[in-house]
Design a protein around this motif. Structure first.
Motif, PDB file in Angstrom:
ATOM      1  N   ASP A   1      47.821  24.239  35.373  1.00 21.98           N
ATOM      2  CA  ASP A   1      47.450  22.932  35.644  1.00 21.98           C
ATOM      3  C   ASP A   1      48.437  22.346  36.571  1.00 21.98           C
ATOM      4  O   ASP A   1      48.359  21.575  37.445  1.00 21.98           O
ATOM      5  CB  ASP A   1      47.211  22.128  34.460  1.00 21.98           C
ATOM      6  CG  ASP A   1      46.323  22.813  33.669  1.00 21.98           C
ATOM      7  OD1 ASP A   1      44.821  22.698  34.109  1.00 21.98           O
ATOM      8  OD2 ASP A   1      46.383  23.268  32.639  1.00 21.98           O
ATOM      9  N   VAL A   2      49.693  22.817  36.407  1.00 18.76           N
ATOM     10  CA  VAL A   2      50.910  22.348  37.070  1.00 18.76           C
ATOM     11  C   VAL A   2      51.936  23.351  37.567  1.00 18.76           C
ATOM     12  O   VAL A   2      52.257  24.375  36.951  1.00 18.76           O
ATOM     13  CB  VAL A   2      51.658  21.275  36.147  1.00 18.76           C
ATOM     14  CG1 VAL A   2      52.809  20.648  36.869  1.00 18.76           C
ATOM     15  CG2 VAL A   2      50.751  20.355  35.428  1.00 18.76           C
ATOM     16  N   LEU A   3      52.082  23.341  39.083  1.00 17.80           N
ATOM     17  CA  LEU A   3      53.023  24.130  39.590  1.00 17.80           C
ATOM     18  C   LEU A   3      54.219  23.228  40.132  1.00 17.80           C
ATOM     19  O   LEU A   3      54.090  22.538  40.766  1.00 17.80           O
ATOM     20  CB  LEU A   3      52.612  24.926  40.840  1.00 17.80           C
ATOM     21  CG  LEU A   3      53.485  25.624  41.545  1.00 17.80           C
ATOM     22  CD1 LEU A   3      54.151  26.791  40.892  1.00 17.80           C
ATOM     23  CD2 LEU A   3      52.690  26.006  42.767  1.00 17.80           C
ATOM     24  N   VAL A   4      55.428  23.673  39.752  1.00 19.96           N
ATOM     25  CA  VAL A   4      56.693  23.002  40.221  1.00 19.96           C
ATOM     26  C   VAL A   4      57.461  24.024  40.805  1.00 19.96           C
ATOM     27  O   VAL A   4      57.844  25.131  40.143  1.00 19.96           O
ATOM     28  CB  VAL A   4      57.551  22.454  38.914  1.00 19.96           C
ATOM     29  CG1 VAL A   4      58.675  21.868  39.389  1.00 19.96           C
ATOM     30  CG2 VAL A   4      56.683  21.676  38.064  1.00 19.96           C
ATOM     31  N   ASN A   5      57.462  23.899  42.149  1.00 17.62           N
ATOM     32  CA  ASN A   5      58.117  24.641  42.929  1.00 17.62           C
ATOM     33  C   ASN A   5      59.698  24.389  43.076  1.00 17.62           C
ATOM     34  O   ASN A   5      60.083  23.508  43.800  1.00 17.62           O
ATOM     35  CB  ASN A   5      57.608  24.540  44.251  1.00 17.62           C
ATOM     36  CG  ASN A   5      56.269  25.203  44.640  1.00 17.62           C
ATOM     37  OD1 ASN A   5      56.334  26.542  44.169  1.00 17.62           O
ATOM     38  ND2 ASN A   5      55.366  24.824  45.019  1.00 17.62           N
ATOM     39  N   ASN A   6      60.446  24.826  42.032  1.00 21.33           N
ATOM     40  CA  ASN A   6      61.680  24.420  41.869  1.00 21.33           C
ATOM     41  C   ASN A   6      62.901  25.501  42.653  1.00 21.33           C
ATOM     42  O   ASN A   6      63.939  25.039  43.136  1.00 21.33           O
ATOM     43  CB  ASN A   6      62.227  24.070  40.429  1.00 21.33           C
ATOM     44  CG  ASN A   6      63.625  24.041  40.244  1.00 21.33           C
ATOM     45  OD1 ASN A   6      64.546  22.873  40.678  1.00 21.33           O
ATOM     46  ND2 ASN A   6      64.297  24.957  39.694  1.00 21.33           N
ATOM     47  N   ALA A   7      62.547  26.895  42.538  1.00 21.56           N
ATOM     48  CA  ALA A   7      63.541  27.923  42.826  1.00 21.56           C
ATOM     49  C   ALA A   7      63.894  27.521  44.467  1.00 21.56           C
ATOM     50  O   ALA A   7      63.269  27.279  45.310  1.00 21.56           O
ATOM     51  CB  ALA A   7      62.882  29.159  42.671  1.00 21.56           C
TER      52      ALA A   7
ATOM     53  N   ARG B   1      48.231  20.017  39.620  1.00 20.13           N
ATOM     54  CA  ARG B   1      49.340  19.315  40.516  1.00 20.13           C
ATOM     55  C   ARG B   1      50.186  20.310  41.004  1.00 20.13           C
ATOM     56  O   ARG B   1      50.902  21.280  40.476  1.00 20.13           O
ATOM     57  CB  ARG B   1      50.075  18.514  39.509  1.00 20.13           C
ATOM     58  CG  ARG B   1      49.166  17.368  38.605  1.00 20.13           C
ATOM     59  CD  ARG B   1      48.985  16.068  39.337  1.00 20.13           C
ATOM     60  NE  ARG B   1      48.073  15.325  38.731  1.00 20.13           N
ATOM     61  CZ  ARG B   1      46.869  15.176  38.903  1.00 20.13           C
ATOM     62  NH1 ARG B   1      46.056  15.861  39.784  1.00 20.13           N
ATOM     63  NH2 ARG B   1      46.126  14.391  38.137  1.00 20.13           N
ATOM     64  N   ILE B   2      50.412  20.193  42.244  1.00 22.98           N
ATOM     65  CA  ILE B   2      51.567  20.903  42.905  1.00 22.98           C
ATOM     66  C   ILE B   2      52.984  19.928  43.230  1.00 22.98           C
ATOM     67  O   ILE B   2      52.732  19.079  44.026  1.00 22.98           O
ATOM     68  CB  ILE B   2      51.247  21.812  44.158  1.00 22.98           C
ATOM     69  CG1 ILE B   2      50.044  22.600  43.747  1.00 22.98           C
ATOM     70  CG2 ILE B   2      52.487  22.368  44.929  1.00 22.98           C
ATOM     71  CD1 ILE B   2      49.309  23.210  45.019  1.00 22.98           C
ATOM     72  N   ILE B   3      53.906  20.385  42.621  1.00 22.58           N
ATOM     73  CA  ILE B   3      55.210  19.423  42.880  1.00 22.58           C
ATOM     74  C   ILE B   3      56.322  20.380  43.315  1.00 22.58           C
ATOM     75  O   ILE B   3      56.694  21.315  42.852  1.00 22.58           O
ATOM     76  CB  ILE B   3      55.627  18.846  41.334  1.00 22.58           C
ATOM     77  CG1 ILE B   3      54.448  17.722  40.744  1.00 22.58           C
ATOM     78  CG2 ILE B   3      56.900  17.668  41.600  1.00 22.58           C
ATOM     79  CD1 ILE B   3      54.653  17.470  39.373  1.00 22.58           C
ATOM     80  N   THR B   4      56.897  19.876  44.431  1.00 21.53           N
ATOM     81  CA  THR B   4      57.950  20.754  44.989  1.00 21.53           C
ATOM     82  C   THR B   4      59.282  20.015  45.037  1.00 21.53           C
ATOM     83  O   THR B   4      59.338  18.823  45.222  1.00 21.53           O
ATOM     84  CB  THR B   4      57.597  21.092  46.552  1.00 21.53           C
ATOM     85  OG1 THR B   4      56.288  21.954  46.307  1.00 21.53           O
ATOM     86  CG2 THR B   4      58.610  21.768  47.280  1.00 21.53           C
ATOM     87  N   ILE B   5      60.254  20.606  44.714  1.00 24.38           N
ATOM     88  CA  ILE B   5      61.648  20.060  44.957  1.00 24.38           C
ATOM     89  C   ILE B   5      62.365  20.379  46.250  1.00 24.38           C
ATOM     90  O   ILE B   5      62.479  21.420  46.612  1.00 24.38           O
ATOM     91  CB  ILE B   5      62.468  20.838  43.763  1.00 24.38           C
ATOM     92  CG1 ILE B   5      61.980  20.422  42.586  1.00 24.38           C
ATOM     93  CG2 ILE B   5      64.055  19.928  43.828  1.00 24.38           C
ATOM     94  CD1 ILE B   5      61.685  18.996  41.924  1.00 24.38           C
ATOM     95  N   GLY B   6      62.417  19.336  47.125  1.00 19.58           N
ATOM     96  CA  GLY B   6      63.114  19.285  48.190  1.00 19.58           C
ATOM     97  C   GLY B   6      64.475  19.042  48.306  1.00 19.58           C
ATOM     98  O   GLY B   6      65.395  19.619  47.557  1.00 19.58           O
ATOM     99  N   SER B   7      65.014  18.086  48.999  1.00 18.10           N
ATOM    100  CA  SER B   7      66.423  17.801  49.102  1.00 18.10           C
ATOM    101  C   SER B   7      66.649  16.448  49.822  1.00 18.10           C
ATOM    102  O   SER B   7      66.035  15.867  50.775  1.00 18.10           O
ATOM    103  CB  SER B   7      67.160  19.012  49.769  1.00 18.10           C
ATOM    104  OG  SER B   7      68.489  18.323  50.094  1.00 18.10           O
ATOM    105  N   CYS B   8      67.731  15.822  49.289  1.00 23.25           N
ATOM    106  CA  CYS B   8      67.923  14.548  50.011  1.00 23.25           C
ATOM    107  C   CYS B   8      68.543  14.704  51.476  1.00 23.25           C
ATOM    108  O   CYS B   8      68.519  13.806  52.365  1.00 23.25           O
ATOM    109  CB  CYS B   8      69.057  13.753  49.445  1.00 23.25           C
ATOM    110  SG  CYS B   8      70.889  14.782  49.180  1.00 23.25           S
TER     111      CYS B   8
END
Length: 261
Positions: free
Chosen positions: A103-109, A152-159
């Motif tokens: 249900d939820v993917l967090v692209n953090n790597a 939900r697809i949530i990706t970690i980007g950067s400032c």
């Protein structure tokens, strides 16, 4: 979305006053430490069963699994290198099989490589883009095939996609900026299924890779409006919010203490 008939409920109001993600299955890439580990634990506290990937941190990943299980949720650690196309996509399949759905993917790597532009080799370029861009694309692609409608697809980007305050960030900023376009395109492509896609841009975050008492910490803190590092939990709380949000998609969220202000 996926339902889980073997639900364990934590009734301690101090540790979980509510469980808005109860019965959901999540995958957090790079979930053995830092922002990833904090995200795994936050999602579990809110009721989700969680799979996490790691490359070298087998013991750390096992510790995170034990903490999730202590909360009464299911967890599984999967060794998968996001730089390897088969492993990046395969992690989604393995997580969905282990948890009975996704249900939820967090692209953090991700990997960070900073330095003068003339110092980067083609191997450096290929490594950073393989993990930070290709790996994210492939996990999202695989998730689109396995994810329940309303996922939900949530990706970690950067400032550094919003503001690059000094030299040395060309390769890293480029790789993370690509994820903004991917996120907005995913929102359009998958919106008909009720699947949302959003991206979070952390600022300086206190982790073992970039500690708040490290040699470069003072300069990074000075770049924020709040004058301090953030915590991994502060990023994880935004991930958890987006994991439950139903009418937010294609959006960017700065969790950066005012780095981009």
């Amino acid at each position: 979305m996926k339902t889980n008939t073997d639900q364990h409920t934590n009734t301690d109001p101090l540790t979980r006053p509510s469980a808005p993600l109860l019965g959901r299955a999540a995958l957090v890439t790079g979930g053995s430490r830092g922002i990833g580990a904090a995200t795994v634990l936050r999602l579990a506290r809110e009721g989700a069963d969680v799979a996490l990937t790691y490359v070298n941190g087998k013991d750390a990943a096992a510790n995170v699994v034990r903490e999730v299980e202590a909360l009464g949720r299911r967890a599984v650690a999967l060794r998968a290198d996001s730089a390897d196309p088969a492993e990046a996509a395969g992690a989604v399949e393995r997580a969905a099989d282990a948890l009975g759905g996704l249900d939820v993917l967090v692209n953090n790597a991700g990997v960070g490589l900073l330095g003068p532009i003339e110092g980067f080799s083609v191997a450096d370029l290929d490594r950073v883009l393989a993990v930070n861009v290709r790996g994210v694309f492939l996990t999202a692609q695989a998730a689109a095939g396995r994810m329940a409608d309303g996922g939900r697809i949530i990706t970690i980007g950067s400032c550094m996609t919003q503001r690059v305050p000094g030299p040395g960030g060309t390769l890293y900023a480029m790789s993370k900026s690509a994820l903004i376009g991917l996120t907005k395109a995913l929102a359009r492509e998958l919106g008909g299924r009720g699947i949302t896609a959003n991206i979070i841009h952390p600022g300086p975050i206190d982790t073992d890779m970039n500690p708040a008492d490290g040699p470069f910490a003072d300069g990074q803190s000075a770049l924020t409006a709040l004058g301090r590092f953030g915590t991994a939990d502060e990023v994880a709380s935004t991930v958890a919010h987006l994991a439950g949000a139903t009418y937010v998609t294609g959006a960017e969220f700065a969790v950066d203490g005012g780095h981009a202000a």
